[in-house]
Design an enzyme around this catalytic site. Structure first.
Site, short mmCIF file in Angstrom:
data_model
loop_
_atom_site.label_atom_id
_atom_site.label_comp_id
_atom_site.label_asym_id
_atom_site.label_seq_id
_atom_site.Cartn_x
_atom_site.Cartn_y
_atom_site.Cartn_z
N GLU A 357 -7.03 10.75 5.71
CA GLU A 357 -5.94 10.37 5.42
C GLU A 357 -5.73 10.14 3.83
OE1 GLU A 357 -3.72 8.46 9.09
OE2 GLU A 357 -4.85 7.18 7.85
N1 IFG Z 1 -5.23 6.44 11.64
C1 IFG Z 1 -5.96 5.96 10.59
C2 IFG Z 1 -6.51 4.59 10.90
C3 IFG Z 1 -5.44 3.56 11.53
C4 IFG Z 1 -4.94 4.28 12.83
C5 IFG Z 1 -3.98 3.61 13.63
C6 IFG Z 1 -7.77 7.17 11.34
C7 IFG Z 1 -9.06 7.98 11.18
C8 IFG Z 1 -4.06 5.85 12.36
N2 IFG Z 1 -7.17 6.91 10.28
O1 IFG Z 1 -7.73 7.15 12.47
O2 IFG Z 1 -6.74 3.92 9.71
O3 IFG Z 1 -4.30 3.38 10.80
O4 IFG Z 1 -3.68 4.21 14.73
#
Ligand code: IFG
Length: 541
Positions: A357
């Site tokens: 992200e």
């Molecule tokens: N995605 C983010 C996490 C977390 C998650 C919550 C990943 C690899 C959403 N990154 O999953 O940091 O915020 O469901």
């Protein structure tokens, strides 16, 4: 007035127990006093339980051959281990510890030079079949002897978990129960399908201390999970002491999502967690997320920011906005110091650098940074793991990609990388079960117990086949998870099914059979006082 459900269940349990006990002592030499010094008759349990069976183990063993009769555990039962073998003696002591609270027996761990006499437990590598691999075992139970044999100590440890589940459910109670403690006779030959069977705890969004982490590890061990991924840093918190950058915890560790209390592990506390995990044959996999999810670091040191201005602490839940200053030399000194210190206190071979992200870097900038991070991890002797976004870079042969939500894991697999399967829509334990679930998110969809169980890692992702899958891992992100009771609620029972997906063969694994075993398993969750979600999809006993 009709019988109320509770009374009906009690009567039904008593009848089941009575029939089971009669069958047990009628069709096999239960030899109730085998090895016992006292000849006191066996008194039926005051708390009737289902008759002993080998058919309710979770994860489901590779092969089970029940036999008539059973082994009666008594205060006189000895746990015999190869003399002079400290590691197996420790496993014997672990078993004695786990059996003591509910039985009141202080079982002796006895150094032996060969199989003991009747009425005892024998734990040994002698005769262990190499085909069982590092984690397999055989457990042979007769009315006279329980023989647990493996090729490697980890197999013995996993076999102990099976033995615990062969005893009546009250064995997991913290106080003395009436018994009797009958282990059904038969032979179990078992070994895991995947080598990577993991769970992740995000201690960055909300912090959970050493005691909670140890309790979490105990539950992981009970289900034969062997990889503990600790998400140690993010926008909202930095949770591991780095001696060369003390503000990371002094400032970055001070708060959490919603402004909740912060916290962090000193390096000594981290070492305590690692030692505890290792004694349960669990490898700790630390994650320092970079270059994104770094606001806690950027709030701790102004010089880590491209504009030289420290960021305010982040207590919200937005993601993707932060990045290290990938054009500045200090950033590479920073990650070198962090990775060096973390690698030095991590005996396991893995170091996770996140990589997920990043919405504020161009592809080339991102790739160049991750490439440098990969070299740094390699320099300090560890295998890099990254979320699937790292699939874009030139991966070292041993680099592992963790699939969560994008197309890049398949690209990494095509380059020969191994993949840990953590599909968000199946394994993200922070996702609500249903709209009624209090804590949790639902961006990946609602994940009821059946949905978290009904998938296979080898067929989940186009372009990623069984041979490229290291195994499975269930992440618990904690933006909305503030207490350990909530951790238990979101984790159980879904983690139990995911442990089965990682351990048991794919052939014949299916929800309609598993849900009945899980239902029978409920009293063991109750006995361990776990705050689990009693899904209406499961006919809990
Ligand atoms: N995605 C983010 C996490 C977390 C998650 C919550 C990943 C690899 C959403 N990154 O999953 O940091 O915020 O469901």
């Amino acid at each position: 007035m009709g019988l109320n459900v509770q009374t009906f269940r009690k009567i039904r349990q008593s009848l089941i127990f009575l029939i089971g006990t009669l069958l047990l002592f009628s069709c096999g030499n239960a030899n109730p006093n085998a090895g016992a010094t006292s000849t006191a008759p066996v008194t039926p349990s005051a708390t009737p339980e289902a008759p002993p069976t080998m058919n309710n183990i979770i994860p489901k063993p590779h092969s089970v051959q029940p036999a008539p009769g059973g082994f009666l555990l008594t205060a006189a039962t000895g746990i015999h281990v190869p003399s002079g073998n400290e590691e197996i003696t420790a496993i014997g002591r672990y078993l004695a510890e786990k059996l003591q609270p509910a039985t009141g027996f202080n079982l002796e761990v006895i150094p032996a030079s060969g199989a003991p006499g009747a009425g005892n437990i024998y734990i040994t590598l002698e005769g262990g079949d190499p085909a069982l691999g590092e984690e397999g075992y055989t457990l042979a139970v007769t009315p006279d002897l329980i023989a647990l044999v493996a090729y490697m100590p980890a197999g013995l440890f996993h076999g102990i978990q099976t033995l615990r589940q062969l005893l009546p459910a009250p064995i997991e109670q913290p106080t003395v129960q009436p018994g009797p403690w009958v282990v059904p006779a038969g032979v179990i030959r078992d070994q895991p399908r995947f080598t990577w069977r993991g769970a992740m705890l995000d201690v960055a969004r909300h912090f959970f201390g050493v005691a909670d982490v140890k309790a979490f590890l105990d539950e992981m061990a009970y289900y034969k999970l062997n990889r503990f991924h600790l998400h140690l840093s993010d926008d909202q918190g930095w949770r591991i002491e780095i001696k060369s950058w003390p503000n990371l915890t002094a400032i970055g560790g001070a708060t959490s999502v919603g402004g909740d209390p912060g916290g962090f592990f000193t390096q000594e506390q981290y070492a305590e967690i690692v030692a505890y995990a290792e004694s349960r044959y669990v490898t700790v996999v630390p994650e320092i997320d970079m270059p994104g999810h770094t606001n806690a670091a950027l709030a701790s040191y102004a010089e880590l920011n491209c504009d030289g201005v420290a960021r305010p602490p982040h207590t919200g839940m937005e993601v993707g906005f932060s990045t290290l200053c990938v054009g500045a030399d200090i950033t590479y000194k920073f990650i070198d110091d962090v990775i060096r210190e973390l690698a030095a206190i991590t005996p396991g071979p893995y170091l996770h650098i996140g990589g997920d992200e990043v919405q504020t870097l161009g592809t080339d900038e991102y790739n160049a940074f991750v490439q440098k991070a990969q070299s740094t991890v390699h320099k300090y002797g560890k295998r890099m793991i990254g979320w699937d976004e790292v699939g874009r870079i030139d991966l070292l042969p041993l680099t592992i990609v963790q699939y969560w939500n994008g197309p890049l894991a398949a690209e990494a697999a095509r380059k020969g990388a191994k993949v840990i399967m953590s599909p968000a829509s199946r394994t993200y334990l922070d996702q609500k079960y249903t709209p009624a679930t209090e804590p949790g998110l639902y961006w990946a969809g609602y994940i009821e117990v059946q949905e978290s169980y009904s998938w296979d890692p080898a067929t989940q992702l186009e372009g990623v086949s069984e041979g490229q899958v290291l195994g499975v891992e269930a992440p618990l992100w904690t933006e909305t998870i503030r207490t350990f009771s909530d951790v238990q609620y979101m984790v159980f029972p879904r983690l139990i099914g995911l442990a089965e997906i990682g351990w048991s063969t794919a052939a014949g694994r299916e929800w309609s059979e598993y849900r009945l075993r899980l239902a029978e398993h409920g009293p063991r969750l109750d006995a361990r006082n776990l705050n689990y979600y009693r899904s209406p999809q499961v006919p809990w006993v």
